[in-house]
Design an enzyme around this catalytic site. Structure first.
Site, PDB file in Angstrom:
ATOM      1  N   ASP A   1       0.910  -1.197   0.166  1.00  0.00           N
ATOM      2  CA  ASP A   1       0.185  -0.067  -0.099  1.00  0.00           C
ATOM      3  C   ASP A   1       0.910   1.317  -0.062  1.00  0.00           C
ATOM      4  O   ASP A   1       0.671   2.188   0.927  1.00  0.00           O
ATOM      5  CB  ASP A   1      -1.041  -0.157   1.202  1.00  0.00           C
ATOM      6  CG  ASP A   1      -1.698   1.032   1.261  1.00  0.00           C
ATOM      7  OD1 ASP A   1      -2.111   1.695   0.423  1.00  0.00           O
ATOM      8  OD2 ASP A   1      -2.241   1.524   2.667  1.00  0.00           O
TER       9      ASP A   1
ATOM     10  N   GLU B   1       3.404  -7.889   7.253  1.00  0.00           N
ATOM     11  CA  GLU B   1       2.268  -8.519   6.300  1.00  0.00           C
ATOM     12  C   GLU B   1       2.254  -9.562   5.509  1.00  0.00           C
ATOM     13  O   GLU B   1       1.726  -9.505   4.340  1.00  0.00           O
ATOM     14  CB  GLU B   1       1.305  -7.261   6.091  1.00  0.00           C
ATOM     15  CG  GLU B   1       0.842  -6.369   7.274  1.00  0.00           C
ATOM     16  CD  GLU B   1      -0.362  -5.605   7.088  1.00  0.00           C
ATOM     17  OE1 GLU B   1      -0.761  -5.621   5.988  1.00  0.00           O
ATOM     18  OE2 GLU B   1      -0.856  -4.803   7.980  1.00  0.00           O
TER      19      GLU B   1
ATOM     20  N   TYR C   1      -6.503  -2.871  12.682  1.00  0.00           N
ATOM     21  CA  TYR C   1      -7.338  -1.768  12.476  1.00  0.00           C
ATOM     22  C   TYR C   1      -8.826  -1.960  12.855  1.00  0.00           C
ATOM     23  O   TYR C   1      -9.674  -1.961  12.146  1.00  0.00           O
ATOM     24  CB  TYR C   1      -7.269  -1.639  11.012  1.00  0.00           C
ATOM     25  CG  TYR C   1      -5.873  -0.919  10.535  1.00  0.00           C
ATOM     26  CD1 TYR C   1      -5.379   0.439  10.590  1.00  0.00           C
ATOM     27  CD2 TYR C   1      -4.988  -1.778  10.330  1.00  0.00           C
ATOM     28  CE1 TYR C   1      -4.362   0.852  10.148  1.00  0.00           C
ATOM     29  CE2 TYR C   1      -3.512  -1.514   9.870  1.00  0.00           C
ATOM     30  CZ  TYR C   1      -3.346  -0.018   9.809  1.00  0.00           C
ATOM     31  OH  TYR C   1      -1.866   0.246   9.302  1.00  0.00           O
TER      32      TYR C   1
ATOM     33  N   GLU D   1       1.030  -1.258  13.934  1.00  0.00           N
ATOM     34  CA  GLU D   1       0.292  -0.435  13.218  1.00  0.00           C
ATOM     35  C   GLU D   1      -1.153  -0.380  13.936  1.00  0.00           C
ATOM     36  O   GLU D   1      -1.777  -1.490  14.186  1.00  0.00           O
ATOM     37  CB  GLU D   1       0.356  -0.851  11.735  1.00  0.00           C
ATOM     38  CG  GLU D   1       1.415  -0.829  10.967  1.00  0.00           C
ATOM     39  CD  GLU D   1       1.442  -1.006   9.415  1.00  0.00           C
ATOM     40  OE1 GLU D   1       0.184  -1.100   9.026  1.00  0.00           O
ATOM     41  OE2 GLU D   1       2.216  -1.519   8.759  1.00  0.00           O
TER      42      GLU D   1
HETATM   43  C1  BDP Z   1      -1.142  -2.376   6.690  1.00  0.00           C
HETATM   44  C2  BDP Z   1       0.137  -2.288   5.975  1.00  0.00           C
HETATM   45  C3  BDP Z   1       0.258  -0.682   5.355  1.00  0.00           C
HETATM   46  C4  BDP Z   1      -0.786  -0.104   5.103  1.00  0.00           C
HETATM   47  C5  BDP Z   1      -1.866  -0.015   6.108  1.00  0.00           C
HETATM   48  C6  BDP Z   1      -3.258   0.533   5.867  1.00  0.00           C
HETATM   49  O1  BDP Z   1       1.191  -2.739   6.653  1.00  0.00           O
HETATM   50  O2  BDP Z   1       1.321  -0.808   4.667  1.00  0.00           O
HETATM   51  O3  BDP Z   1      -0.594   1.284   4.538  1.00  0.00           O
HETATM   52  O4  BDP Z   1      -2.148  -1.277   6.578  1.00  0.00           O
HETATM   53  O5  BDP Z   1      -4.062  -0.071   5.311  1.00  0.00           O
HETATM   54  O6  BDP Z   1      -2.058  -3.318   5.971  1.00  0.00           O
HETATM   55  O7  BDP Z   1      -3.301   1.603   5.642  1.00  0.00           O
END
Ligand code: BDP
Length: 601
Positions: A163, A403, A474, A510
């Site tokens: 991404d 990932e 997330y 993250e």
């Molecule tokens: C994770 C990835 C990262 C993406 C982020 C996203 O590690 O590179 O930019 O999520 O979705 O999957 O913002």
């Protein structure tokens, strides 16, 4: 690997500037032997990605040709002369004065060619053919259309398995430099602490030849220590004890100068000075220990990304990003998702940031289509990264991947229903690959912990091999969209489950939400500044309360450019707490209060 330097025994010239350039969409260059020199069509700035420098070539990821000329300075004769490309994305083939020097695959690590036999005093023509194509058997992979469960789960253009925008070109400086005939070819420094003393162990490699003597001197913080070197073979080792050592740590990033000198018949024939920091880093039980004390990692995943230069080295941006990280109270970051420039790493040493150094292995999949080649490339990149970065005190951990798509599809279904972990949830090829990779890292550097950054949660069987578990999650964004509290509960449950299966230090590597600067909503809703602020606040508080959680890395420090996809408004990832031009969003102020212990309203 030593970074070239200019000193009384060595010379260096930086070829940054304007180069001749030519796009080669029809792949004519090879047949027309452009390697021997070509008629330029464009002029391009080096270093910088090519994508945003021209009016209409942004998405072009094919073949291009770079060319420059240089003369040798006075006094370079009689030395070994080398050319070093600090980073070229993705595949580079290089010629000097019409002779092919070789090629290098992989976008973010340096490579060197010895040009002593090809170089002339004046009028040297250096040509590089650069191929930026995305392909399944490259690292990171791309063009996986149709391969279910493997790619980045969006339809995006260009078709990356990751991404961020696949910027390419000569993105870091190209250097011409000398090494004397009797040269120090590598130094490996490891440090320890004994009471108040620092122990500095230095391994020295030299060019093969007759026995040489030399001297090693460590200076700084009131100390001047030296030891004689006797280099009969190709390598030697020296251990220095530094009384009352000034240790390296984020609040006081103390560095010493280590100067190594080789002598032949009394004359100095080579010398090299390296900045080193004395510190230890270890995992013990649930904790990450820096100099024997538990540390908490507060910081970010980020990207090398800026308008016009793309992923090109921009020294002012390095300073700015460290200033922002300091302002907000961060003490660490991960080089998501590739090793950053050597200048960024030097500055981490100097400014006291703890770095998780990550290979370019983002978005790996394990369903054939070049698996063997990807595995080999991953190993090559691990070797190159450790060789390049092993002497940085700031590097506290190696990350072998971000990932990777490791879980079996059946395992994912059960897991995302109610966090059930079925037996053998990972693909065997993935487990095998990471077992070998982690073993390689440990063999090359037994002094630092190793991690793998996963989105598979408790399904990630390769967590068994690493020292620290890292989760990208997330909940409250991609899952539990719009429901911060439900997402928080799920995160809580998942972190506890991972810890139960893999009782090791855990990092939330993250978490974040896309946030359009200036978009407000009360009550908070997705994409608003309030939503990001509340989401981050709650997830920081949750993870703060868990004793085995060694920190939080917010995704992302700044908004950054991506390919085009419906989930990527205007082709940006808006999860930055700062905008792409480095202005704070509301969450930046909230996070600053939390990380600096001035609790937020
Ligand atoms: C994770 C990835 C990262 C993406 C982020 C996203 O590690 O590179 O930019 O999520 O979705 O999957 O913002």
């Amino acid at each position: 690997m030593l970074y070239p330097q200019s000193n009384p025994c060595r010379q260096m010239m930086d070829l940054s500037g304007f180069w001749n350039f030519r796009f080669d969409p029809a792949n004519e260059g090879d047949a027309q032997q452009w390697g021997a020199g070509f008629d330029p069509v464009e002029i391009i700035a080096v270093p910088a990605s090519w994508n945003d420098q021209f009016e209409d070539w942004r998405d072009y990821l094919g073949t291009v040709w770079y060319q420059t000329t240089f003369d040798l300075s006075w006094g370079w004769q009689g030395q070994r002369i080398l050319v070093r490309f600090n980073a070229v994305s993705y595949l580079a083939e290089v010629w000097l004065n019409g002779e092919r020097l070789g090629q290098h695959e992989g976008g973010y690590l340096p490579f060197v060619f010895d040009i002593t036999d090809q170089v002339k005093d004046t009028g040297n023509v250096l040509v590089a053919r650069v191929d930026g194509q995305l392909a399944p058997d490259r690292v990171p992979p791309g063009n996986l259309a149709g391969l279910s469960g493997a790619a980045f789960p969006t339809v995006n253009y260009p078709d990356t398995s990751f991404d961020f925008f696949p910027y390419c070109g000569i993105q870091r400086p190209v250097l011409i430099y000398t090494e004397p005939p009797d040269a120090i070819t590598d130094l490996t420094v490891s440090t320890g602490i004994e009471g108040a003393n620092g122990v500095v162990q230095v391994q020295i490699e030299r060019t093969p030849g007759d026995p040489l003597v030399g001297r090693i001197t460590l200076t700084g913080h009131g100390a001047v220590l030296s030891a004689d070197l006797d280099l009969a073979g190709e390598s030697g080792e020296v251990v220095l004890t530094v009384p009352d050592a000034a240790l390296w740590l984020p609040d006081a990033p103390n560095l010493y100068d280590l100067r190594v000198e080789l002598r032949r018949d009394g004359a100095v024939v080579d010398c090299y000075t390296l900045a080193i920091g004395i510190r230890t880093i270890a995992v013990e039980g649930d904790q990450l220990l820096l100099n024997g004390e538990p540390v908490k990692l507060l910081g970010f995943g980020r990207h090398e990304d800026f308008p016009v230069v793309g992923k090109g080295l921009l020294p002012a941006l390095i300073i700015k990003d460290y200033a922002l990280m300091r302002w907000i109270g961060a003490n660490s970051f991960r080089t998501s998702h590739y090793p950053y420039s050597e200048q960024m790493m030097d500055m981490a040493d100097r400014l006291g940031f703890m770095v998780i150094d990550e290979t370019p292995a983002v978005g790996l999949f394990f369903m054939g289509m070049g698996l063997e080649k990807r595995n080999k490339l991953c190993q090559q990149m691990i070797r190159e990264m450790i060789d390049r970065d092993k002497n940085h005190p700031s590097v506290i951990m190696w990350s072998v991947a971000n990932e990777p798509h490791t879980a079996r599809l059946e395992a994912r279904e059960a897991y995302y229903r109610d966090f059930t972990v079925i037996k053998n949830p990972s693909r065997p090829e993935a487990v095998e690959s990471f077992k070998a990779q982690v073993e390689l890292v440990r063999e090359l550097d037994p002094t630092r912990p190793v991690t793998l950054v996963s989105h598979e949660g408790a399904l990630e069987e390769s967590f068994a091999f690493v020292d620290v578990t890292c989760l990208n999650r997330y909940h409250g964004w991609y899952s539990f969209s719009g429901q911060i509290d439900q997402g928080l509960q799920a995160l809580d449950q998942e972190i506890e489950l991972i810890y139960k299966l893999y009782p090791k230090p855990f990092l939330l590597s993250e978490f974040g939400t896309d946030t359009i600067p200036g978009h407000h909503a009360q009550p908070p809703e997705m994409f608003s500044e309030e939503y990001q602020a509340e989401f981050l606040t709650k997830q920081i508080r949750l993870t703060d309360a868990k004793p085995f959680v060694i920190g939080q890395h917010i995704w992302n420090l700044c908004d950054f450019k991506t390919g085009q996809a419906v989930q990527r408004m205007a082709a940006y990832n808006y999860k930055g707490v700062f905008t792409r031009d480095r202005r704070p969003k509301l969450a930046a102020h909230r996070v600053r209060a939390l990380w600096r212990g001035e609790d937020a309203p």
